[in-house]
Design an enzyme around this catalytic site. Sequence first.
Site, short mmCIF file in Angstrom:
data_model
loop_
_atom_site.label_atom_id
_atom_site.label_comp_id
_atom_site.label_asym_id
_atom_site.label_seq_id
_atom_site.Cartn_x
_atom_site.Cartn_y
_atom_site.Cartn_z
N TYR A 122 0.82 -1.21 0.00
CA TYR A 122 0.00 0.00 0.00
C TYR A 122 0.86 1.27 0.00
CZ TYR A 122 -3.94 -3.05 1.16
OH TYR A 122 -4.90 -4.04 1.14
N LYS A 157 3.89 -15.26 1.61
CA LYS A 157 3.88 -16.14 0.44
C LYS A 157 5.33 -16.34 0.01
CE LYS A 157 0.71 -16.93 -2.20
NZ LYS A 157 0.10 -18.26 -2.50
N ASP A 178 -2.33 -17.97 1.86
CA ASP A 178 -3.56 -18.55 1.29
C ASP A 178 -3.99 -19.79 2.08
OD1 ASP A 178 -1.20 -19.71 0.36
OD2 ASP A 178 -2.01 -20.25 -1.60
N ASP A 186 -4.75 -7.21 5.93
CA ASP A 186 -6.01 -6.53 5.63
C ASP A 186 -7.10 -7.57 5.39
OD1 ASP A 186 -7.79 -4.57 5.01
OD2 ASP A 186 -6.80 -3.89 3.18
N ASP A 226 -10.02 -9.16 8.41
CA ASP A 226 -11.46 -9.04 8.15
C ASP A 226 -12.11 -10.41 8.17
OD1 ASP A 226 -11.43 -6.32 8.00
OD2 ASP A 226 -12.33 -6.20 6.00
#
Length: 367
Positions: free
Chosen positions: A142, A192, A224, A248, A252
């Site tokens: 980001y 990852k 993942d 992020d 959530d």
Amino acid sequence: MSTPSLLILPGDGIGPEVMAEVRKIIDWYGAKRDLAFEVSEDLVGGAAYDKHGTPLHDDTMARAQEVDAVLLGAVGGPKYDELDFSVKPERGLLRLRKEMDLFANLRPAQCFDALSHFSSLKQEVVAGLDIMIVRELTSGVYFGEPRGIFEEGNERVGINTQRYTESEIDRVARSAFELARKRGGKLCSMEKANVMESGILWREVVNRVGQDYPDVELSHMYADAGAMQLTRWPKQFDVIVTDNLFGDLLSDLAAMLTGSLGMLPSASLGAPMGNGRPKALYEPVHGSAPDIAGQGKANPIACILSFAMALRYSFDKGDEAARLERAVEEVLADGLRTADLLGEEGVAPVSTAEMGDAIVAKLEASL
Ligand code: NAD
């Protein structure tokens, strides 16, 4: 020891309503537990824009840098939707996070037994769940450069850059290890590393930091696979540390394991200050809920649990934080529900203030 200081920024919409209930709890701790705070209150978001023409006045920013902890309600609302991007209410919150350099975002996912039917997962999968996701908040994709939309040949290309320095990984990993030490003693790092160089470095640095925490059981998981495991059997985790982007998404996902937005607290921590306390901002995960603002319908529990996090992480009062969390658990077990938690037939909702009063009564009964 000097009196610990708290800056309260209620903000917009339901922010002032839920914060009023936190004030009752702060007052109770001052009167009954000999735990007084030097409390100051100021404006943020749309409320600050209305008065000062900016969503965060410089004086408020300066005060936030001085205090031991900042407690924020929520910012935003339709009244401010058309404002220029530079003065939108959210900019006030982003400025606080940036200038306080709050690099570790703590998002607990805790499932209270009385609400376990709210989850979209089976009750036995979530009942008693208590995990903590630590998301790196100030670096990664980001923020990395280059970023932008560029012309390339006869088409455009959108670019964002995942970038982590060793020191950025080191400091968030340390925060997560410290937390794991205070909780269940387990830390799972997610990246990852199979397809991203930043993930390889992340894993290497986390392993290195881990050598300073031999008492914490460290594991690694690809992000993942982590998402799958979080929905399959979330209780296998204690603390999870991950980067900004994966954090992020995963925070959530984990939050929704527990059901309602009105129940979710958070903390954002920075570097330790001179007194050893980290710079800290505590806030509920929810927004300003303009659809119910001013109606006494808001659930104050997310904001109250954010204050419990402040007690634990800024003021080293884990016992008092647990007392407050128990009080919340007990009112829920008694069947008290604000409107967002309804679902059972025949249960009438309580107001924001009634929920706050009931939690104070449970605190009182705990003495
Ligand atoms: P929201 O979280 O404000 O509301 C989403 C839904 O959840 C609404 O139906 C609302 O009534 C309900 N809800 C939220 N908190 C609740 C509570 N404590 N008790 C009962 N019900 C609750 O998200 P939104 O509607 O997408 O955004 C509204 C405004 O808030 C926007 O201006 C947005 O930019 C802002 N926002 C601010 C923050 C923040 O301050 N950290 C976070 C998210 C959104």
